[in-house]
Design a protein around this motif. Structure first.
Motif, PDB file in Angstrom:
ATOM      1  N   LEU A 179      13.680  -6.006  -2.093  1.00 32.52           N
ATOM      2  CA  LEU A 179      13.054  -4.769  -2.223  1.00 32.52           C
ATOM      3  C   LEU A 179      11.849  -4.760  -1.340  1.00 32.52           C
ATOM      4  N   ALA A 180      11.160  -5.497  -2.602  1.00 34.63           N
ATOM      5  CA  ALA A 180       9.153  -5.578  -1.521  1.00 34.63           C
ATOM      6  C   ALA A 180       8.802  -5.980  -0.280  1.00 34.63           C
ATOM      7  N   TRP A 181      10.044  -7.267  -0.739  1.00 28.68           N
ATOM      8  CA  TRP A 181       9.567  -7.402   0.702  1.00 28.68           C
ATOM      9  C   TRP A 181      10.045  -7.346   2.368  1.00 28.68           C
ATOM     10  N   ALA A 182      11.197  -6.204   1.820  1.00 21.88           N
ATOM     11  CA  ALA A 182      12.136  -5.208   3.140  1.00 21.88           C
ATOM     12  C   ALA A 182      11.021  -4.730   3.651  1.00 21.88           C
ATOM     13  N   LEU A 183      10.709  -4.037   2.224  1.00 23.62           N
ATOM     14  CA  LEU A 183       9.591  -2.505   2.499  1.00 23.62           C
ATOM     15  C   LEU A 183       8.364  -3.472   3.295  1.00 23.62           C
ATOM     16  N   ILE A 184       7.900  -4.339   2.891  1.00 25.19           N
ATOM     17  CA  ILE A 184       6.400  -4.592   3.775  1.00 25.19           C
ATOM     18  C   ILE A 184       6.965  -5.598   4.918  1.00 25.19           C
ATOM     19  N   VAL A 185       8.100  -5.717   5.429  1.00 27.80           N
ATOM     20  CA  VAL A 185       8.764  -6.228   6.801  1.00 27.80           C
ATOM     21  C   VAL A 185       8.669  -4.942   7.573  1.00 27.80           C
ATOM     22  N   CYS A 186       9.527  -4.002   7.005  1.00 30.09           N
ATOM     23  CA  CYS A 186       9.403  -2.744   7.809  1.00 30.09           C
ATOM     24  C   CYS A 186       8.183  -2.153   8.154  1.00 30.09           C
ATOM     25  N   THR A 187       8.017  -1.587   6.778  1.00 25.35           N
ATOM     26  CA  THR A 187       6.507  -1.187   7.226  1.00 25.35           C
ATOM     27  C   THR A 187       5.061  -1.880   7.544  1.00 25.35           C
TER      28      THR A 187
ATOM     29  N   VAL B  73       0.281   4.856  11.490  1.00 20.38           N
ATOM     30  CA  VAL B  73       0.306   3.811  11.866  1.00 20.38           C
ATOM     31  C   VAL B  73      -0.105   3.701  10.831  1.00 20.38           C
ATOM     32  N   MET B  74      -1.657   4.882   9.931  1.00 22.31           N
ATOM     33  CA  MET B  74      -1.769   4.445   8.728  1.00 22.31           C
ATOM     34  C   MET B  74      -1.223   4.908   7.366  1.00 22.31           C
ATOM     35  N   VAL B  75      -0.261   5.787   7.550  1.00 20.27           N
ATOM     36  CA  VAL B  75       0.540   5.415   6.591  1.00 20.27           C
ATOM     37  C   VAL B  75       1.208   3.983   6.122  1.00 20.27           C
ATOM     38  N   SER B  76       1.990   3.300   7.181  1.00 17.00           N
ATOM     39  CA  SER B  76       2.518   2.834   7.408  1.00 17.00           C
ATOM     40  C   SER B  76       1.649   1.232   7.293  1.00 17.00           C
ATOM     41  N   LEU B  77       0.600   1.438   7.273  1.00 14.98           N
ATOM     42  CA  LEU B  77      -0.406   0.476   6.559  1.00 14.98           C
ATOM     43  C   LEU B  77      -0.854   0.220   5.520  1.00 14.98           C
ATOM     44  N   ALA B  78      -0.885   1.492   5.007  1.00  9.80           N
ATOM     45  CA  ALA B  78      -0.923   1.718   3.446  1.00  9.80           C
ATOM     46  C   ALA B  78       0.093   1.145   2.312  1.00  9.80           C
ATOM     47  N   ILE B  79       0.965   0.984   2.775  1.00 12.38           N
ATOM     48  CA  ILE B  79       2.302   1.063   2.268  1.00 12.38           C
ATOM     49  C   ILE B  79       2.923   0.072   1.434  1.00 12.38           C
ATOM     50  N   CYS B  80       2.350  -1.019   3.399  1.00 14.07           N
ATOM     51  CA  CYS B  80       2.047  -2.176   3.202  1.00 14.07           C
ATOM     52  C   CYS B  80       1.462  -3.160   2.485  1.00 14.07           C
ATOM     53  N   ILE B  81      -0.150  -2.672   3.259  1.00 12.80           N
ATOM     54  CA  ILE B  81      -0.994  -3.367   2.082  1.00 12.80           C
ATOM     55  C   ILE B  81      -1.156  -3.313   0.766  1.00 12.80           C
TER      56      ILE B  81
END
Length: 93
Positions: free
Chosen positions: A38-46, A10-18
């Motif tokens: 690509l950035a949008w997809a990474l934000i949505v997925c993470t 959860v923490m790593v996913s939030l770090a990537i998203c933020i």
């Protein structure tokens, strides 16, 4: 051990998203639609992964969770090395 892996995921996913959400391009940067998607997809997925794990937990086995966490850590390192610029993840045109 499973609680640590869930929390770390959860923490790593939030770090990537933020980091992706807070990226600010330089004034001379040009728009690259592929990088933007690509950035949008990474934000949505993470962001979606973090939200799903916070709300519903994870039903995957411990090995799958550890592998998932490993992939997220590598992705986080690449994103932070690129300073949140998804265009740097793609080869030059």
């Amino acid at each position: 051990m499973a609680d640590f892996i869930n929390t770390a995921t959860v923490m790593v996913s939030l770090a990537i998203c933020i980091r992706l959400l807070t990226y600010r391009p330089s004034p001379t940067a040009r728009h690259r639609p592929t990088a933007a998607w690509l950035a949008w997809a990474l934000i949505v997925c993470t962001g979606g992964l973090a939200l799903a794990m916070l709300l519903f937990g994870s039903g995957a086995s411990g090995v799958a969770k550890a592998c998932h966490l490993g992939l997220l850590v590598v992705l986080a390192l690449v994103i932070y090395r690129a300073r949140g610029n998804a265009a740097r993840l793609l080869p030059e045109d």
